[in-house]
Design an enzyme around this catalytic site. Sequence first.
Site, PDB file in Angstrom:
ATOM      1  N   LYS A   1       9.921   0.723   1.450  1.00  0.00           N
ATOM      2  CA  LYS A   1      10.890   0.029   0.576  1.00  0.00           C
ATOM      3  C   LYS A   1      12.299   0.118  -0.320  1.00  0.00           C
ATOM      4  CE  LYS A   1       6.364  -0.474  -2.215  1.00  0.00           C
ATOM      5  NZ  LYS A   1       5.982  -2.747  -2.388  1.00  0.00           N
TER       6      LYS A   1
ATOM      7  N   ILE B   1       1.049  -1.417   0.101  1.00  0.00           N
ATOM      8  CA  ILE B   1      -0.504   0.385  -0.238  1.00  0.00           C
ATOM      9  C   ILE B   1       0.718   0.943  -0.054  1.00  0.00           C
ATOM     10  CG2 ILE B   1      -2.182  -1.106   1.510  1.00  0.00           C
ATOM     11  CD1 ILE B   1      -0.408   0.387   3.626  1.00  0.00           C
TER      12      ILE B   1
ATOM     13  N   ALA C   1       6.857   6.577   5.210  1.00  0.00           N
ATOM     14  CA  ALA C   1       6.816   5.861   5.062  1.00  0.00           C
ATOM     15  C   ALA C   1       7.273   4.858   4.127  1.00  0.00           C
ATOM     16  CB  ALA C   1       5.610   5.569   5.820  1.00  0.00           C
ATOM     17  N   TYR C   2       6.605   5.115   3.106  1.00  0.00           N
ATOM     18  CA  TYR C   2       6.502   3.896   1.396  1.00  0.00           C
ATOM     19  C   TYR C   2       7.853   3.998   0.940  1.00  0.00           C
ATOM     20  CZ  TYR C   2       4.842   2.120  -3.272  1.00  0.00           C
ATOM     21  OH  TYR C   2       4.939   1.571  -4.309  1.00  0.00           O
ATOM     22  N   SER C   3       8.599   4.893   1.205  1.00  0.00           N
ATOM     23  CA  SER C   3      10.133   5.445   0.361  1.00  0.00           C
ATOM     24  C   SER C   3      10.715   4.243   1.449  1.00  0.00           C
ATOM     25  CB  SER C   3      10.621   6.589   0.503  1.00  0.00           C
ATOM     26  OG  SER C   3       9.966   7.407  -0.796  1.00  0.00           O
TER      27      SER C   3
END
Length: 251
Positions: A162, A95, A157-159
């Site tokens: 990943k 997500i 958060a996503y960075s």
Amino acid sequence: MANRIDLQGRVAVVTGAAQGIGYAVASRLADSGATLALWDRDAALVAEAAKSLEGKGKVIAVTCEQADAASVAEAARRTEAELGRIDILVNNAGISGPTMPVVDYPLDEWRRIVDIDLNGVFYCCKAVVPGMIARNYGRIVNVASIAGKEGNPNAAAYSAAKAGVIALTKSLGKELAGKDIAVNCVTPAAAKTKIFDQISQQHIDYMLSRIPRGRFLKVEEAAAMIAFLVSEDNSFTTGAVFDLSGGRATY
């Protein structure tokens, strides 16, 4: 016409397979002869996806909550019980979360994104790798992101998650390098999938502006690269990062 990749006799798990890149990958692997287990948290949607692929070969739908290690372990147990083994794992589920600065980022959202996008990949690998070691064969592809290489503003958060997937890939690839198990990851730029529903238009415009190709990634393009990486032809490269950013990152 797509290039033919031979996956006859192989059993593949694709996470987040009900839609988007995951579904495109599942379809491409089915075209290549693989038996499929589609893992997804949305029971109705993954059942529908499995039904749509039945004409291409054997496929089962498995409901799995990736952020829950017990759920992942049960999904692996069920898959191996029904299909005999797992030769291929494509960790695609993830997500994006909200787009906002670090100073405003909700703690619960940070934890949720890291749990799904990073911890979930670890849980899947941990559940599947022992069988691959026992059989001395396996192919794992983790779907990271260009954000994990460069870091997108307002998407910390996503960075970060990943980037963790990239590092996990390199570490696990080295651990398993002495066996016929390849562990690699891909770093896609944005593709027009349902994940766009979680992102502000401003952030979507920013991502597009960073792609030299001047367009978003097509899910079929991601599937084509992943199909090679999970094949027997990819017998040497492991712990590597394959770019799918349309020229944004050239390293």
